[in-house]
Write an enzyme that holds these catalytic residues in place. Structure first.
Site, PDB file in Angstrom:
ATOM      1  N   ASP A  26       1.147  -1.092   0.540  1.00  0.00           N
ATOM      2  CA  ASP A  26      -0.227  -0.111  -0.292  1.00  0.00           C
ATOM      3  C   ASP A  26       0.983   1.247  -0.215  1.00  0.00           C
ATOM      4  OD1 ASP A  26      -2.186   1.416  -0.432  1.00  0.00           O
ATOM      5  OD2 ASP A  26      -2.654   1.678   2.026  1.00  0.00           O
ATOM      6  N   ASP A  57       2.604   2.269   7.913  1.00  0.00           N
ATOM      7  CA  ASP A  57       1.675   1.388   7.372  1.00  0.00           C
ATOM      8  C   ASP A  57       2.146   0.411   6.637  1.00  0.00           C
ATOM      9  OD1 ASP A  57      -0.664   0.508   7.157  1.00  0.00           O
ATOM     10  OD2 ASP A  57      -1.377   2.312   5.898  1.00  0.00           O
TER      11      ASP A  57
END
Length: 144
Positions: A81, A98
């Site tokens: 991502d 993340d």
């Protein structure tokens, strides 16, 4: 139970990324749905997302970003991502964040995830007039 597994997974992925030399926050601890990370910033001001803070030298920043991606891929991991929303611009250096979507390079959809990461980065840096080719980068990364 599922959220705990996601928290544990992100902790593990951050540890693997850091072991590979990727610039990412140090995970400190996790419990249930809480993950405690090293603070990246100054005072009580967090480092800005790349989306919020355009690098002064986009070409150099792109090189450092792809160097981090190369280290991650070489370690056998895909971020999954990666974009200007999951990279901090801290003192003109990229910090990957993340890692909850991170996956082993051997996972069935990992090449698709890597391709998406590369395309996201190339799209961002091309807007800043940096010459980057997603196909060329995919070849480089998969060669590693």
């Amino acid at each position: 139970r599922t959220i705990f597994q996601w928290t544990e997974r992100e902790y593990r992925n951050l540890m693997l990324a850091r072991a590979a030399g990727v610039t990412a926050p140090m995970p400190v601890a996790y419990s249930h749905n809480v993950l405690v990370l090293e603070f990246i910033g100054e005072g009580d001001e967090p480092a800005p997302l790349l989306k919020q803070s355009t690098p002064d030298d986009p070409e150099t920043f792109a090189k450092m970003t792809f160097d981090n991606l190369k280290k991650l891929t070489k370690s056998g991991m895909v971020h999954g991502d990666l974009s200007e929303y999951n990279i901090l611009n801290w003192n003109e250096e990229p910090v990957f964040i993340d890692f909850s979507h991170g996956a082993p390079l051997k996972a069935p959809n990992s090449i698709d995830l890597l391709k998406r990461d590369v395309e996201n980065l190339c799209n961002y840096f091309r807007k800043l007039k940096v010459k980057v080719d997603p196909e060329e980068w995919m070849k480089k990364l998969l060669k590693e």
